[in-house]
Scaffold this motif. Sequence first.
Motif, mmCIF file in Angstrom:
data_model
loop_
_atom_site.group_PDB
_atom_site.id
_atom_site.type_symbol
_atom_site.label_atom_id
_atom_site.label_comp_id
_atom_site.label_asym_id
_atom_site.label_seq_id
_atom_site.Cartn_x
_atom_site.Cartn_y
_atom_site.Cartn_z
ATOM 1 N N LYS A 68 0.830 -1.202 0.000
ATOM 2 C CA LYS A 68 0.000 0.000 0.000
ATOM 3 C C LYS A 68 0.870 1.260 0.000
ATOM 4 O O LYS A 68 0.609 2.204 -0.749
ATOM 5 C CB LYS A 68 -0.912 -0.007 1.223
ATOM 6 N N ASN A 71 2.545 1.870 -3.363
ATOM 7 C CA ASN A 71 1.608 1.809 -4.497
ATOM 8 C C ASN A 71 1.898 0.645 -5.436
ATOM 9 O O ASN A 71 1.890 0.794 -6.654
ATOM 10 C CB ASN A 71 1.626 3.120 -5.283
ATOM 11 N N LEU A 76 -6.169 -3.114 -6.469
ATOM 12 C CA LEU A 76 -6.998 -1.957 -6.154
ATOM 13 C C LEU A 76 -6.130 -0.720 -5.906
ATOM 14 O O LEU A 76 -6.209 -0.086 -4.863
ATOM 15 C CB LEU A 76 -7.868 -2.244 -4.930
ATOM 16 N N SER A 77 -5.317 -0.352 -6.875
ATOM 17 C CA SER A 77 -4.422 0.782 -6.718
ATOM 18 C C SER A 77 -5.157 2.092 -7.004
ATOM 19 O O SER A 77 -6.309 2.112 -7.424
ATOM 20 C CB SER A 77 -3.241 0.636 -7.672
ATOM 21 N N LYS A 78 -4.471 3.204 -6.795
ATOM 22 C CA LYS A 78 -5.035 4.526 -7.083
ATOM 23 C C LYS A 78 -5.350 4.654 -8.571
ATOM 24 O O LYS A 78 -6.352 5.248 -8.946
ATOM 25 C CB LYS A 78 -4.062 5.626 -6.668
ATOM 26 N N ASP A 79 -4.478 4.108 -9.430
ATOM 27 C CA ASP A 79 -4.734 4.168 -10.868
ATOM 28 C C ASP A 79 -6.030 3.454 -11.216
ATOM 29 O O ASP A 79 -6.806 3.931 -12.038
ATOM 30 C CB ASP A 79 -3.568 3.539 -11.654
ATOM 31 N N TRP A 80 -6.254 2.321 -10.585
ATOM 32 C CA TRP A 80 -7.479 1.570 -10.826
ATOM 33 C C TRP A 80 -8.684 2.397 -10.396
ATOM 34 O O TRP A 80 -9.682 2.457 -11.116
ATOM 35 C CB TRP A 80 -7.437 0.255 -10.061
ATOM 36 N N GLU A 81 -8.584 3.030 -9.224
ATOM 37 C CA GLU A 81 -9.680 3.867 -8.729
ATOM 38 C C GLU A 81 -9.983 5.004 -9.704
ATOM 39 O O GLU A 81 -11.137 5.258 -10.024
ATOM 40 C CB GLU A 81 -9.336 4.465 -7.360
ATOM 41 N N GLU A 82 -8.931 5.667 -10.153
ATOM 42 C CA GLU A 82 -9.124 6.797 -11.076
ATOM 43 C C GLU A 82 -9.728 6.333 -12.394
ATOM 44 O O GLU A 82 -10.605 7.002 -12.954
ATOM 45 C CB GLU A 82 -7.801 7.519 -11.299
ATOM 46 N N LYS A 84 -11.672 3.725 -12.863
ATOM 47 C CA LYS A 84 -13.073 3.381 -12.619
ATOM 48 C C LYS A 84 -13.933 4.626 -12.472
ATOM 49 O O LYS A 84 -15.056 4.670 -12.980
ATOM 50 C CB LYS A 84 -13.207 2.498 -11.364
ATOM 51 N N ILE A 85 -13.431 5.636 -11.781
ATOM 52 C CA ILE A 85 -14.174 6.886 -11.631
ATOM 53 C C ILE A 85 -14.432 7.515 -12.994
ATOM 54 O O ILE A 85 -15.560 7.923 -13.306
ATOM 55 C CB ILE A 85 -13.424 7.855 -10.700
#
Length: 101
Positions: A68, A71, A76-82, A84-85
């Motif tokens: 974590k 990164n 479920l990294s920050k890139d994945w979150e961005e 998906k958003i």
Amino acid sequence: MKTEKQIKLARAKEHVAELKKFYTNLSSYIFVILGLAALNYYQNGWNHPWFLWAAFGWGIGIIFHALKAFNKNPFLSKDWEERKIKEFMEEEKQNSLEQWE
């Protein structure tokens, strides 16, 4: 409204705070496990190395904390979150455009 520079600064501060937590956790791990190893050796030598159970259990937590903090989580990294958003925002945009057609 925040500027891009302020957003980047906030993310950098958040990342530094996460790294600090990880290094604190790692140093605690090292000192506690060394203490448990010394206690184990004092009690019965290395006949029954019970401290390894604590080292293994806490070590798993350290590994996930490192993933974590650096990164490196491929799931479920920050890139994945961005991504998906953005995907959901595009989907909502398409749905709202189709509603008016």
